[in-house]
Design a protein around this motif. Structure first.
Motif, mmCIF file in Angstrom:
data_model
loop_
_atom_site.group_PDB
_atom_site.id
_atom_site.type_symbol
_atom_site.label_atom_id
_atom_site.label_comp_id
_atom_site.label_asym_id
_atom_site.label_seq_id
_atom_site.Cartn_x
_atom_site.Cartn_y
_atom_site.Cartn_z
ATOM 1 N N GLU A 55 22.096 21.123 39.920
ATOM 2 C CA GLU A 55 21.739 19.776 40.302
ATOM 3 C C GLU A 55 21.719 19.074 38.849
ATOM 4 O O GLU A 55 22.088 19.780 37.810
ATOM 5 N N SER A 56 21.573 17.701 39.028
ATOM 6 C CA SER A 56 21.665 16.750 37.716
ATOM 7 C C SER A 56 20.499 16.892 37.019
ATOM 8 O O SER A 56 19.481 16.988 37.446
ATOM 9 N N ARG A 57 20.699 16.668 35.958
ATOM 10 C CA ARG A 57 19.297 16.518 34.850
ATOM 11 C C ARG A 57 19.847 15.560 33.819
ATOM 12 O O ARG A 57 20.999 15.277 33.417
ATOM 13 N N ARG A 58 18.814 14.898 33.459
ATOM 14 C CA ARG A 58 18.695 14.011 32.133
ATOM 15 C C ARG A 58 18.192 14.760 31.059
ATOM 16 O O ARG A 58 16.942 15.076 31.191
ATOM 17 N N LEU A 59 19.012 15.212 30.028
ATOM 18 C CA LEU A 59 17.991 16.110 28.699
ATOM 19 C C LEU A 59 18.137 15.107 27.617
ATOM 20 O O LEU A 59 18.884 14.232 27.188
ATOM 21 N N GLU A 60 17.098 15.290 26.979
ATOM 22 C CA GLU A 60 16.593 14.272 25.937
ATOM 23 C C GLU A 60 16.754 15.351 24.735
ATOM 24 O O GLU A 60 15.811 15.098 23.550
ATOM 25 N N HIS A 61 17.844 15.989 24.452
ATOM 26 C CA HIS A 61 17.802 16.941 23.070
ATOM 27 C C HIS A 61 19.070 16.890 22.596
ATOM 28 O O HIS A 61 20.045 16.729 23.132
ATOM 29 N N VAL A 62 19.157 17.214 21.243
ATOM 30 C CA VAL A 62 20.151 16.941 20.279
ATOM 31 C C VAL A 62 21.332 17.717 20.799
ATOM 32 O O VAL A 62 22.589 17.273 20.910
#
Ligand code: FDA
Ligand code: NAD
Length: 426
Positions: free
Chosen positions: A307-314
Motif C-alpha cells: 500500500e502507499s504511505r507518506r513518510l515524514e522521515h529523513v
C-alpha cells in the motif's frame, strides 16, 4: 525574464541535497540542473536542528551539517554545487507551477522552465491557529521546521528572563526539543492530548520508559489535554498557557510541535494527490510523466506492505530522492523503489531505531530497566516491525534485515523468549 534547465529540483531540503549528489553520480552536465529553495542556504541535514543545533556547548552550525554528511557521503557545501555546475537559486519562493507548460514562476517574477521536475517541497509546521488558538506570532512562541526557526529558538532560549518552558505536542519535535531544553537547564512542561508520548509509534510500555527518564530530569508531563489560550503581558509576550482541563502553566518560552502538512498547494488540481501528499508510482513519478515527487511530500507505494504511505522521515527523503534521479537518468535499468520504512531518534544518551510497521501484536524483549530493550510487531502471523533501543550497529542491521524478510512467527511466547536472539540468529 526566464531561465531553462533540463532538471529542476523544487525545494532545497534533505531530499534536494541527496538528489543533487545522485545527479552528479549519474553524470549531469554543467548548467543542466538547478535547485530552487525558499531557504537562503544550501540543503542541510534538517534533523540537526532539534539536536546538535540546540546544544549549549559546541552547537552544530553550518556548514558542518550540509547534506549529505548525515549518510557518511560527501558534504555538499555551496562550493560543491558551484564545482559541479549546479545552480542554487536560494531565498526564492516558487509561487505557481504549470505542469502542462513545464514552468515555475518565482515570487520575484522569474519563469523557470524544466524538462524534468522533482518536487521536494517537504512540509510546513501546523500552527496553533489551525486548532483555534491565537498567539503564535508572540516573540517567545517558537516552531521548529527550518534553520530560521532553530536560530530564533536559540535566541529566545538565550534571552529568556525566566526558566520555564512549555512544549506543546508529544511527538518527535516535542520529545527532542524537550530533551534539548533540559540540557540547557530549562524547566520543561510537556502538554499533549494522548495518554502517552510518541503516540504514533510507541506503545504505552515503550513510552513509559522514556517518560520515566524525562521525569527524572524534572520534566512535567501534562497529558490528555491541549492548550486553550495564551496569557500575555502588556508587551504581547507570553507569560503562561491556559489548558482545556482548566489548569494553567507559567511560560517564559513556548515550543510548538503539533505535526505537519505537506507542501502540495502549488500542484493541487494539476497532479493526483493521496494521503495528504502527491501520489507517485514506484518510480517516484507523479500523474504527470515529467514530474517526480520525493521526501515528505510524496505518497509512494511501500512494496512490502502492498500500500502507499507518506513518510515524514529523513531516510525516506534521502532514498526516494536518489531513486527518483536514477529513474529519470537510467529509466531502463532502474528497478521499482522497494523501501523498508526506517525511523530513528536520539535524545539525551538514548538512541533507538524502528523498521517496518507498528501494527498487530507487540512482543517485548530485553531489559526495560535499560540500557537495551526492544519490541517486535507481529501481524497476521508475520514479524513486520522491530524497535530497538541501545543496540549495536550489528544489532540494528540485523533487525532491519529480518524485518524486511517478514518471517513467519507461529509462537509469540517463543519469540519473546528468544528476544533479540531471534533476529541475530537468522
Ligand atoms: P524538507 O522539509 O527537508 O525540505 C523542503 C524544502 O522545500 C525546504 O527548503 C523549503 O523551504 C522548500 N520549499 C517548500 N516550498 C517551496 C516553494 N514554494 N518554493 C521554494 N522552496 C520551497 N527525520 C528522521 O528520520 N530523524 C530525525 O532525527 C529527524 N529530525 C528532525 C528534526 C526536525 C527539527 C525536523 C523539522 C524534522 C526532522 N526529521 C527527522 C524529519 C526530516 O527532516 C524530514 O523528513 C526531511 O527533512 C524531509 O525532507 P524533504 O526534502 O522532503 O523536505
Ligand atoms: P508528530 O506528528 O510527531 O507529533 C505531533 C504531536 O502533537 C502529537 O503528540 C500530537 O498528539 C500532538 N498534537 C496534535 N494536536 C495538538 C494540539 N492541538 N495541542 C497539543 N498537541 C497536539 O509531529 P511533530 O513532533 O510536530 O514533528 C513534525 C515533523 O518532524 C514530523 O513529520 C516528524 O516526523 C518530523 N520529525 C521527525 C523526527 C525523527 O524522526 N526523529 C524528529 C523531529 C521531527
Amino acid at each position: 525574464m526566464g531561465r531553462a534547465f533540463v532538471y529542476v529540483i523544487l525545494g532545497g531540503g534533505v531530499a534536494a541535497g541527496y538528489a543533487a549528489l545522485e545527479f552528479t553520480k549519474k553524470g549531469v552536465a554543467n548548467g543542466e540542473l538547478c535547485i530552487i529553495s525558499e531557504e537562503p542556504v544550501a540543503p542541510y541535514e534538517r534533523p540537526a536542528l532539534s539536536k546538535g543545533f540546540l546544544l549549549p556547548e559546541a552547537p552544530a552550525r553550518l556548514p558542518a551539517f550540509h547534506t549529505c554528511v548525515g549518510a557518511n557521503e560527501e558534504r555538499l557545501t555551496p562550493k560543491w554545487y558551484k564545482e559541479h555546475g549546479i545552480e542554487l537559486i536560494l531565498g526564492t519562493r516558487v509561487k505557481s507551477a504549470d505542469v502542462r507548460r513545464k514552468t515555475l514562476l518565482t515570487a520575484a517574477g522569474e519563469t523557470i522552465s524544466y524538462k524534468f521536475l522533482i518536487i521536494a517541497t517537504g512540509a510546513r509546521a501546523l500552527k496553533l491557529e489551525e486548532f483555534g488558538v491565537s498567539g503564535s506570532d508572540a516573540e517567545n512562541v517558537c516552531y521548529l521546521r527550518d534553520l530560521a526557526d532553530a536560530t530564533r529558538l536559540v535566541d529566545v532560549m538565550q534571552n529568556s528572563t525566566g526558566d520555564n518552558a512549555v512544549v506543546i505536542g508529544g511527538g518527535y519535535i516535542g520529545m527532542e526539543v524537550a530533551a534539548s531544553l533540559v540540557i540547557n537547564k530549562i524547566n520543561v512542561s510537556m502538554v499533549f492530548p494522548e495518554p502517552h508520548c510518541m503516540g504514533r509509534l510507541f506503545t504505552p510500555k515503550i513510552a513509559s520508559y522514556y517518560e520515566d527518564f524525562y521525569k527524572s530530569k524534572g520534566v512535567n508531563f501534562v497529558k490528555g489535554t491541549v492548550l486553550s489560550s495564551f496569557v500575555f503581558n502588556p508587551d504581547g509576550k507570553v507569560t503562561g498557557v491556559n489548558l482545556k482541563d482548566g489548569s494553567n502553566l507559567p511560560a517564559d518560552l513556548v515550543v510548538v510541535g503539533i505535526g505537519i502538512r505537506p507542501n502540495t498547494s502549488l500542484f493541487e488540481g494539476q497532479l493526483t494527490l493521496e494521503k495528504g501528499g502527491i501520489k507517485v508510482n514506484s518510480r517516484l513519478q507523479t500523474s504527470n510523466t515529467s514530474v517526480y515527487a520525493v521526501g515528505d511530500v510524496a505518497s509512494f507505494p511501500v512494496k512490502i506492505f502492498g500500500e502507499s504511505r507518506r513518510l515524514e522521515h529523513v531516510d525516506a527523503a534521502r532514498k526516494s530522492a536518489r531513486h527518483a534521479v536514477a529513474a529519470i537518468m537510467e529509466p531502463d535499468t532502474t528497478p521499482d523503489f522497494d523501501y523498508l520504512p526506517f525511523f530513528y531518534s536520539r535524545v539525551f544518551s538514548f538512541s533507538w531505531q524502528f523498521y517496518g510497521d507498528n501494527v498487530g501484536e507487540t512482543v517485548y524483549f530485553g531489559d526495560f530497566s535499560g540500557p537495551s530493550f526492544g519490541a517486535y510487531w507481529v501481524h497476521k502471523g508475520h514479524l513486520i516491525g522491530s524497535f530497538l533501543e541501545g543496540g549495536s550497529k550489528e544489532e540494528y542491521e540485523a533487525i532491519a534485515k529480518v524485518t524486511r524478510l517478514k518471517p513467519a512467527v507461529d509462537d509469540l511466547s517463543e519469540l519473546e523468549r528468544q528476544g533479540l536472539g531471534f533476529v541475530v540468529a537468522l
